[in-house]
Design an enzyme around this catalytic site. Sequence first.
Site, PDB file in Angstrom:
ATOM      1  N   ARG A   1      14.569  -3.254   3.586  1.00  0.00           N
ATOM      2  CA  ARG A   1      13.582  -2.812   2.595  1.00  0.00           C
ATOM      3  C   ARG A   1      14.008  -1.484   1.976  1.00  0.00           C
ATOM      4  NH1 ARG A   1       9.705  -3.519  -1.230  1.00  0.00           N
ATOM      5  NH2 ARG A   1       7.814  -2.312  -0.888  1.00  0.00           N
TER       6      ARG A   1
ATOM      7  N   THR B   1      -2.223  -4.571   9.122  1.00  0.00           N
ATOM      8  CA  THR B   1      -3.089  -4.832  10.271  1.00  0.00           C
ATOM      9  C   THR B   1      -3.575  -6.280  10.184  1.00  0.00           C
ATOM     10  OG1 THR B   1      -4.850  -3.764   8.987  1.00  0.00           O
ATOM     11  CG2 THR B   1      -3.861  -2.479  10.761  1.00  0.00           C
TER      12      THR B   1
ATOM     13  N   CYS C   1      -5.793  -9.272   3.114  1.00  0.00           N
ATOM     14  CA  CYS C   1      -6.997  -8.422   3.048  1.00  0.00           C
ATOM     15  C   CYS C   1      -8.246  -9.266   3.216  1.00  0.00           C
ATOM     16  CB  CYS C   1      -7.033  -7.661   1.716  1.00  0.00           C
ATOM     17  SG  CYS C   1      -5.812  -6.344   1.612  1.00  0.00           S
TER      18      CYS C   1
ATOM     19  N   ASP D   1      10.272   3.445   6.438  1.00  0.00           N
ATOM     20  CA  ASP D   1       9.981   2.072   6.855  1.00  0.00           C
ATOM     21  C   ASP D   1      11.014   1.665   7.891  1.00  0.00           C
ATOM     22  OD1 ASP D   1       8.179  -0.358   5.337  1.00  0.00           O
ATOM     23  OD2 ASP D   1       9.775  -1.006   6.706  1.00  0.00           O
TER      24      ASP D   1
ATOM     25  N   VAL E   1       0.822  -1.208   0.000  1.00  0.00           N
ATOM     26  CA  VAL E   1       0.000   0.000   0.000  1.00  0.00           C
ATOM     27  C   VAL E   1       0.857   1.258   0.000  1.00  0.00           C
ATOM     28  CG1 VAL E   1      -1.751   1.301   1.263  1.00  0.00           C
ATOM     29  CG2 VAL E   1      -1.882  -1.196   1.178  1.00  0.00           C
TER      30      VAL E   1
ATOM     31  N   ARG F   1       2.039 -14.288   2.741  1.00  0.00           N
ATOM     32  CA  ARG F   1       1.310 -14.066   3.989  1.00  0.00           C
ATOM     33  C   ARG F   1      -0.098 -14.650   3.942  1.00  0.00           C
ATOM     34  NH1 ARG F   1       1.599  -7.776   4.933  1.00  0.00           N
ATOM     35  NH2 ARG F   1       1.487  -7.840   2.644  1.00  0.00           N
TER      36      ARG F   1
ATOM     37  N   THR G   1      -6.185  -0.911   7.083  1.00  0.00           N
ATOM     38  CA  THR G   1      -7.529  -1.436   7.266  1.00  0.00           C
ATOM     39  C   THR G   1      -7.795  -1.721   8.741  1.00  0.00           C
ATOM     40  OG1 THR G   1      -7.480  -2.440   5.081  1.00  0.00           O
ATOM     41  CG2 THR G   1      -9.124  -3.274   6.634  1.00  0.00           C
TER      42      THR G   1
END
Length: 421
Positions: free
Chosen positions: A36, A81, A258, A31, A13, A324, A118
Amino acid sequence: MGERIVVVGLGYVGLPLAVALARKFEVIGFDIDANRIGELRQNYDRTREVDEETLKSSTLKLSSDRSHCSGADVFFVTVPTPVDQQNRPDLSALIAATRIVAESIDGTKRPTIIYESTVYPGVTEGICGPEIEKASGLKRGRDFRLGYSPERINPGDRQHTIDRITKVIAGEDGEVLDQMERIYGAVTEGGVFRAASIKAAEAAKAIENAQRDINIAFMNEVTQIFAKIGVSVWDVLEASRTKWNFLPFEPGLVGGHCIGVDPYYLSHLAEELGHNPQVILAGRGTNDGMGRWIADTLHAEGGGKAGRALILGLTFKENVPDLRNSRSFDLVERLSELGYDVDVADPFADAAELQSIHGLQLTEPDGEAYDFVVGAVAHQTYRDLAPDRLNSWVKDGGTLADIKGIWRGLTLDPSIRRWSL
């Protein structure tokens, strides 16, 4: 260039958002993962959402140093999240990011903090806002303000990108809404929609994914019903799609960060309010159990005799590298429990991540043939497989299990048994 912006969290995102914003504003992408940041500075995005040339040409500044977040006019929080082992909301990353923002606020600038992570309705104002006040000693409304815009990044989707979609926006007052409309409006041709409240915007995100989850759960349940009478759901879908208002959802393994998670956020809120969320949890329960049902069904189809199995596809969806919450691992686990020697393959999965998290090693399936070959994820690589290659992977009398129906049109060796949902 207007506001100085910091984007906290550079995953699926945050990175596309930060790159898009950097075309119009001064943006720092932050981050906590220094590796990363190092990769991104080398113009490599492990999520494959932003290509090398785009990163190379971007004015986005990258940092894992918290001091570089200080004094921004606008903060975007775009951290994961997930849920915990009991499928309860895990807000630890969100709280950690919120504290970083709180430590970086210059109250004289009265910055806006916009959450895209989210959550269930009420988190932004009821948890994040008070956390900022506690950590900073500042007052919401007077020293900083809150906004929320649900992310709609669809991993691997090159059509519905951040610069094309409609952004739902919500703020604690009209001034924040105007600011959000101006910022988002500068980077997306899809325009913005002003939600009635921050809670309404949070709820919109929660039900978007829960709705998909429930619809797919229905398809998975009817798949199990039709299997008992020897009817393939793909044959049923071909017929049903001829009706003008049929919703063409498909069965399969439903995971990810998600659709496999958000329904639990919604059900958590319901339970907190004393409401029993029967439909939401029933759908999630059906989808969570699909991998084990497929494994048990295949085992029975094979006469209950274990052998060597190859799983093609481990990531949570096609053509993305994200492992994930992938339900492909349910297949691996259950087949192993049933006594199978299971190999796994995936052209997108990171071998080191797979080994460290799941204890599995990737296989290049070009050696000995298998009793069962299971097409679990519809990567384009697997869609494009030639019949002779598939034939070489399956033993004479072995089974090719086509979960996503991607090889239905292929003519294979008649000695191979074929199975699909």
